[in-house]
Design a protein around this motif. Structure first.
Motif, PDB file in Angstrom:
ATOM      1  N   THR A   1       0.834  -1.201   0.000  1.00 46.36           N
ATOM      2  CA  THR A   1       0.000   0.000   0.000  1.00 46.36           C
ATOM      3  C   THR A   1       0.867   1.249   0.000  1.00 46.36           C
ATOM      4  N   ASN A   2       0.425   2.263  -0.737  1.00 48.99           N
ATOM      5  CA  ASN A   2       1.064   3.575  -0.700  1.00 48.99           C
ATOM      6  C   ASN A   2       0.535   4.309   0.525  1.00 48.99           C
ATOM      7  N   ILE A   3       1.321   4.323   1.594  1.00 52.58           N
ATOM      8  CA  ILE A   3       0.878   4.889   2.860  1.00 52.58           C
ATOM      9  C   ILE A   3       0.635   6.391   2.730  1.00 52.58           C
ATOM     10  N   THR A   4       1.498   7.082   1.997  1.00 52.50           N
ATOM     11  CA  THR A   4       1.334   8.524   1.828  1.00 52.50           C
ATOM     12  C   THR A   4       0.008   8.849   1.152  1.00 52.50           C
ATOM     13  N   GLN A   5      -0.310   8.079   0.130  1.00 51.88           N
ATOM     14  CA  GLN A   5      -1.579   8.292  -0.563  1.00 51.88           C
ATOM     15  C   GLN A   5      -2.767   7.958   0.332  1.00 51.88           C
ATOM     16  N   LEU A   6      -2.654   6.905   1.140  1.00 53.98           N
ATOM     17  CA  LEU A   6      -3.737   6.538   2.047  1.00 53.98           C
ATOM     18  C   LEU A   6      -3.967   7.626   3.100  1.00 53.98           C
ATOM     19  N   ILE A   7      -2.887   8.225   3.605  1.00 56.88           N
ATOM     20  CA  ILE A   7      -3.032   9.325   4.564  1.00 56.88           C
ATOM     21  C   ILE A   7      -3.743  10.504   3.902  1.00 56.88           C
ATOM     22  N   GLY A   8      -3.406  10.771   2.633  1.00 61.23           N
ATOM     23  CA  GLY A   8      -4.087  11.852   1.915  1.00 61.23           C
ATOM     24  C   GLY A   8      -5.582  11.613   1.809  1.00 61.23           C
TER      25      GLY A   8
ATOM     26  N   PRO B   1      13.210   1.272  12.234  1.00 60.17           N
ATOM     27  CA  PRO B   1      14.077   0.095  12.441  1.00 60.17           C
ATOM     28  C   PRO B   1      13.277  -1.205  12.351  1.00 60.17           C
ATOM     29  N   GLY B   2      13.913  -2.210  11.798  1.00 60.88           N
ATOM     30  CA  GLY B   2      13.251  -3.498  11.669  1.00 60.88           C
ATOM     31  C   GLY B   2      12.154  -3.518  10.628  1.00 60.88           C
ATOM     32  N   SER B   3      12.212  -2.609   9.658  1.00 62.85           N
ATOM     33  CA  SER B   3      11.208  -2.522   8.578  1.00 62.85           C
ATOM     34  C   SER B   3       9.802  -2.337   9.139  1.00 62.85           C
ATOM     35  N   THR B   4       9.682  -1.522  10.189  1.00 65.22           N
ATOM     36  CA  THR B   4       8.376  -1.227  10.775  1.00 65.22           C
ATOM     37  C   THR B   4       7.861   0.107  10.237  1.00 65.22           C
ATOM     38  N   LEU B   5       6.540   0.229  10.186  1.00 67.82           N
ATOM     39  CA  LEU B   5       5.905   1.483   9.785  1.00 67.82           C
ATOM     40  C   LEU B   5       5.611   2.290  11.043  1.00 67.82           C
ATOM     41  N   GLN B   6       6.118   3.523  11.083  1.00 70.09           N
ATOM     42  CA  GLN B   6       5.934   4.395  12.229  1.00 70.09           C
ATOM     43  C   GLN B   6       5.132   5.619  11.807  1.00 70.09           C
ATOM     44  N   ILE B   7       4.016   5.828  12.480  1.00 69.86           N
ATOM     45  CA  ILE B   7       3.096   6.926  12.164  1.00 69.86           C
ATOM     46  C   ILE B   7       2.934   7.783  13.416  1.00 69.86           C
ATOM     47  N   THR B   8       2.989   9.097  13.224  1.00 67.25           N
ATOM     48  CA  THR B   8       2.769  10.030  14.330  1.00 67.25           C
ATOM     49  C   THR B   8       1.663  11.007  13.947  1.00 67.25           C
ATOM     50  N   VAL B   9       0.773  11.271  14.909  1.00 65.05           N
ATOM     51  CA  VAL B   9      -0.302  12.257  14.740  1.00 65.05           C
ATOM     52  C   VAL B   9      -0.187  13.235  15.905  1.00 65.05           C
ATOM     53  N   ARG B  10       0.146  14.492  15.591  1.00 68.21           N
ATOM     54  CA  ARG B  10       0.381  15.498  16.620  1.00 68.21           C
ATOM     55  C   ARG B  10      -0.633  16.628  16.469  1.00 68.21           C
TER      56      ARG B  10
ATOM     57  N   PHE C   1       1.620   7.770  18.794  1.00 64.26           N
ATOM     58  CA  PHE C   1       2.629   7.010  18.055  1.00 64.26           C
ATOM     59  C   PHE C   1       2.050   5.630  17.720  1.00 64.26           C
ATOM     60  N   VAL C   2       2.117   5.261  16.468  1.00 70.95           N
ATOM     61  CA  VAL C   2       1.662   3.944  16.016  1.00 70.95           C
ATOM     62  C   VAL C   2       2.829   3.257  15.325  1.00 70.95           C
ATOM     63  N   THR C   3       3.148   2.033  15.756  1.00 73.08           N
ATOM     64  CA  THR C   3       4.215   1.235  15.146  1.00 73.08           C
ATOM     65  C   THR C   3       3.625  -0.086  14.685  1.00 73.08           C
ATOM     66  N   LEU C   4       3.779  -0.367  13.393  1.00 75.91           N
ATOM     67  CA  LEU C   4       3.218  -1.592  12.813  1.00 75.91           C
ATOM     68  C   LEU C   4       4.331  -2.417  12.186  1.00 75.91           C
ATOM     69  N   PRO C   5       4.414  -3.726  12.517  1.00 74.97           N
ATOM     70  CA  PRO C   5       5.419  -4.586  11.869  1.00 74.97           C
ATOM     71  C   PRO C   5       4.952  -5.001  10.485  1.00 74.97           C
ATOM     72  N   ALA C   6       5.907  -5.379   9.649  1.00 77.89           N
ATOM     73  CA  ALA C   6       5.562  -5.843   8.303  1.00 77.89           C
ATOM     74  C   ALA C   6       5.071  -7.275   8.377  1.00 77.89           C
ATOM     75  N   PRO C   7       3.862  -7.581   7.926  1.00 75.46           N
ATOM     76  CA  PRO C   7       3.360  -8.962   7.962  1.00 75.46           C
ATOM     77  C   PRO C   7       3.984  -9.798   6.866  1.00 75.46           C
ATOM     78  N   THR C   8       3.740 -11.099   6.940  1.00 80.45           N
ATOM     79  CA  THR C   8       4.226 -12.021   5.918  1.00 80.45           C
ATOM     80  C   THR C   8       3.444 -11.809   4.620  1.00 80.45           C
ATOM     81  N   LEU C   9       4.158 -11.754   3.527  1.00 84.03           N
ATOM     82  CA  LEU C   9       3.521 -11.529   2.235  1.00 84.03           C
ATOM     83  C   LEU C   9       2.717 -12.750   1.824  1.00 84.03           C
ATOM     84  N   PRO C  10       1.429 -12.612   1.510  1.00 86.33           N
ATOM     85  CA  PRO C  10       0.615 -13.758   1.079  1.00 86.33           C
ATOM     86  C   PRO C  10       1.040 -14.227  -0.294  1.00 86.33           C
TER      87      PRO C  10
END
Length: 453
Positions: free
Chosen positions: A291-298, A361-370, A430-439
């Motif tokens: 997923t394009n995270i930047t586009q999803l945030i938009g 770090p660890g290929s995690t997605l980090q999102i911040t909402v301030r 702060f939201v930190t999400l790990p990368a799941p296994t690719l189906p």
């Protein structure tokens, strides 16, 4: 289980007893026969040294019942041997035989090498009845001991296993008595055997989680009932008051308008409750897609832009480049929308909301909402993600389920969510999400849009 342990101990000990008895009998028999054969060899050699004939048989020193036969190298029986200082005899054969009367004999055949170079063969026999009688008694003693030791071992094994399993049985009874009414009970770990103490600790931890879960469920049901009661009571009261006497058309219209507002509040609450339940059910899991995270945030910012504009809140995206991440986009969209809505609802007029994302770090997605709101007191932070909990006065149409739903989605995706806040300085999530296994066949963004349609 007690019976199995007792049977296992019984069979093991019984097998050891039988094996020990067989070995003991065999060793005893071997030693006794070796001693008897040695005595017979010495007696046969002494005949050659004493000089013995057929007439001297009664005068020799051999024990009563012994039999002997002296032959030369041609196999002929000799009457007298006078040689002395004979070399050590050579044993040719040793075995059992019987007399004509059926008396058991132990017989040996010995070759004697004389000093003049000639040889003599001595066949010497003695009664084997004392030896066989002793072995027979030993055999029966070992057999009776094994038969007695078996039941005795079984009884001891049963008693020992029951004593050893008594703490486990007590723990099982204690666990069986625990239900949702007394989840505060715990297992006495110190009373368990050392091997079972880790199991008891894990069970206590599980009971603590269950107690917390039931407490949260009870609190959730109480809060949901309270939230449902207010609009329902308002709706019923409005209708009852209106029906007490005839009303004009405008009064009926006002009543219907009031009922519609209460109905919308009920619908919103029911929809949020259903969304909360769906978020906790694993059967509604979505296959991860790139997923394009930047586009999803938009997209999420555009969805709340109208509300932000009404309150003169500025929305800022701090990420300029596209961020691609393997995730569940529908869950992530719900997380982002609720965080943005919460930041807008509790912000100051003319404030701003900043949202950023990056691969950490660890290929995690980090999102911040301030946000630049009034902030949250520290005493409210531990309970901020509980359903229906609101740290400040509730905003319009704000039910206190948004952050609870955020935590539900984040935990379902294996991530973590945290919050920091300062009074009059704002709040940041702060939201930190790990990368799941690719189906095997990940969905693309186009497939996702088609699924939504």
């Amino acid at each position: 289980m007690t019976r199995r342990i007792a049977v296992a101990i019984l069979l093991t000990v019984w097998a050891l007893l039988i094996a020990g008895g067989v070995v003991g009998y065999g060793m005893t028999r071997s030693v006794l026969l070796e001693n008897l054969d040695t005595a017979l060899i010495n007696r046969a050699a002494s005949l050659m040294q004493q000089g013995t004939g057929s007439q001297a048989h009664e005068e020799n020193s051999a024990p009563t019942g012994d039999r002997f036969l002296i032959q030369n190298e041609m196999g002929q029986t000799v009457a007298r041997v006078t040689h002395s200082n004979l070399p050590a005899p050579e044993l040719l054969h040793a075995g059992f035989s019987e007399t004509a009367e059926g008396q058991p004999l132990r017989t040996i055949k010995v070759r004697l090498n004389l000093v003049d170079g000639s040889q003599r063969i001595v066949t010497y026999s003695t009664s084997a009845e004392p030896l066989l009688h002793l072995l027979h008694r030993l055999q029966w003693a070992l057999l009776l001991f094994s038969l007695f030791a078996g039941p005795a071992t079984a009884l001891v094994a049963l008693v020992v296993s029951r004593i050893a399993l008594r703490p486990l049985q007590s723990t099982a009874r204690e666990i069986g008595a625990i239900d949702q009414q007394n989840l505060q009970r715990r297992i006495e770990v110190q009373n368990l055997p050392t091997e079972l103490q880790p199991v008891g600790q894990r069970l206590n931890e599980m009971l603590a989680r269950l107690e917390e879960g039931f407490a949260q469920r009870t609190s959730f049901l109480a809060a949901a009932s309270h939230e449902l009661r207010t609009p329902v009571a308002a709706l019923v009261t409005c209708i009852e008051v209106t029906l007490r006497k005839p009303r004009t058309t405008d009064e009926y219209r006002q009543t219907l308008e009031s009922c519609r507002q209460d109905g919308r509040a009920l619908r919103l609450l029911v929809e949020r409750l259903m969304e909360q339940v769906r978020g906790e059910r694993t059967e509604h899991e979505q296959n991860p897609s790139l997923t394009n995270i930047t586009q999803l945030i938009g997209h999420c910012m555009a969805a709340v832009a109208a509300v932000a504009e009404t309150k003169q809140i500025t929305l800022l995206l701090l990420t300029n480049q596209d961020v691609q991440f393997l995730t569940q986009p529908i869950r992530l969209q719900s997380i982002l929308t609720n965080l943005l809505s919460n930041a807008i609802d509790y912000n100051r007029p003319g404030g701003r909301v900043e949202i950023g994302c990056e691969i950490g770090p660890g290929s995690t997605l980090q999102i911040t909402v301030r946000d630049t709101g009034v902030g949250i007191e520290s005493k409210h932070l531990p309970r901020l993600f509980e359903p229906f909990y609101r740290a400040a006065a509730p905003a319009q149409d704000h039910l206190g389920l948004g952050l609870s739903l955020v935590q539900t989605h984040v935990q379902a995706m294996g991530g973590t969510v945290g919050v920091e806040s300062m009074i009059d300085a704002g709040t940041v999530f702060f939201v930190t999400l790990p990368a799941p296994t690719l189906p095997s066949h990940p969905k693309s963004d186009s497939d996702l849009m088609a699924t939504r349609a």
